[in-house]
Design a protein around this motif. Sequence first.
Motif, short mmCIF file in Angstrom:
data_model
loop_
_atom_site.label_atom_id
_atom_site.label_comp_id
_atom_site.label_asym_id
_atom_site.label_seq_id
_atom_site.Cartn_x
_atom_site.Cartn_y
_atom_site.Cartn_z
N GLN A 51 -4.49 1.26 2.83
CA GLN A 51 -3.68 1.94 1.82
C GLN A 51 -2.51 1.08 1.40
OE1 GLN A 51 -4.68 4.52 0.43
NE2 GLN A 51 -2.96 5.51 -0.60
N PHE A 52 -1.89 0.38 2.35
CA PHE A 52 -0.81 -0.54 2.01
C PHE A 52 -1.31 -1.66 1.10
CE2 PHE A 52 0.99 -4.73 2.97
CZ PHE A 52 2.30 -4.55 2.55
N THR A 55 -2.07 -0.11 -2.46
CA THR A 55 -0.89 0.29 -3.23
C THR A 55 -0.01 -0.91 -3.58
OG1 THR A 55 0.30 0.78 -1.18
CG2 THR A 55 -0.86 2.60 -2.26
N ASN A 213 -1.04 6.06 -7.54
CA ASN A 213 -1.09 5.64 -6.14
C ASN A 213 -0.52 4.23 -6.00
OD1 ASN A 213 -1.61 5.81 -3.42
ND2 ASN A 213 -3.74 5.15 -3.61
N PHE A 218 3.74 5.41 -1.53
CA PHE A 218 3.21 5.09 -0.21
C PHE A 218 4.34 4.93 0.80
CE2 PHE A 218 2.06 1.75 2.87
CZ PHE A 218 1.06 2.43 3.57
N TRP A 221 5.55 8.44 1.64
CA TRP A 221 4.57 9.11 2.51
C TRP A 221 4.63 8.56 3.92
CZ3 TRP A 221 0.56 7.12 5.37
CH2 TRP A 221 -0.31 8.06 5.96
#
Length: 262
Positions: A51-52, A55, A213, A218, A221
């Motif tokens: 995810q890092f 994003t 996104n 991120f 979150w």
Amino acid sequence: MNGNRAWSWIVILLGSLYFLLPLAGMFEFSMRMKRDGYSFEAYRVVLADPQFQHTFGYSIVLALLTIVLGALIVVPTAYWVRLRLPSARPVIEFITLLPLVIPPIVIVFGYIRIYNTSSILPLTGSWWGTNILTLFGYATLALPYMYRAVDTGLRTIDVATLTEAAQSLGASWTRILATVILPNVLISVLSGAFLTFAIVIGEYVFAALLNINSFGPFMVWMGGNRAYEPSALAVIAFIITWACMGLIQLVTRFSKFSAARR
């Protein structure tokens, strides 16, 4: 004089401690993910997170597109104002300052109100439309910095003489901008580009409300769901921002060195 200098150094030292001690504490906390001692485990976990990677890469692409869009808007505008419309300069400066006065959340709600799925241009209803709105929103947020950087660069050159010389050789307006004006203000454009990059990487409001996104949401979150990783992510974001600031300094020094050699 010696007493004033001593007090100046004391103020600088206190100011440095005020900013550096929280950063040192955050960095120290990010190293405590393993109970048995300090380690870079939190950084490894963050950097290995898909995810890092997604994003952050997405925000880099948005930042680069924002820089290109900002340069295409600002360079011709600042050039034309300095060459032919000097009386309009106060108006242009006022317009470019508006993003500093109007909160980003107001702009986003305006986008949602005008471009929602029930409007004539339902841009918020598609992936491409939402990204276009985000891109233009980021270019708006970076407008004050990009415009002032380019305008400062144009002040250092004789725009009228360069334009007349290029026109005497048969150059068109597009060629004058691309081959005469832009190379002379390239250092200023790069300075504005680094600031734009830093703004886009950490921006949250546009991305969150338009459901993009990107790196900013991120980070938020991560801060609400993890313990040590948010500190590591904050350190990484801080390093990226200061790297951009350092590049601005290097570009400025290179510009001064090149001007001195000429």
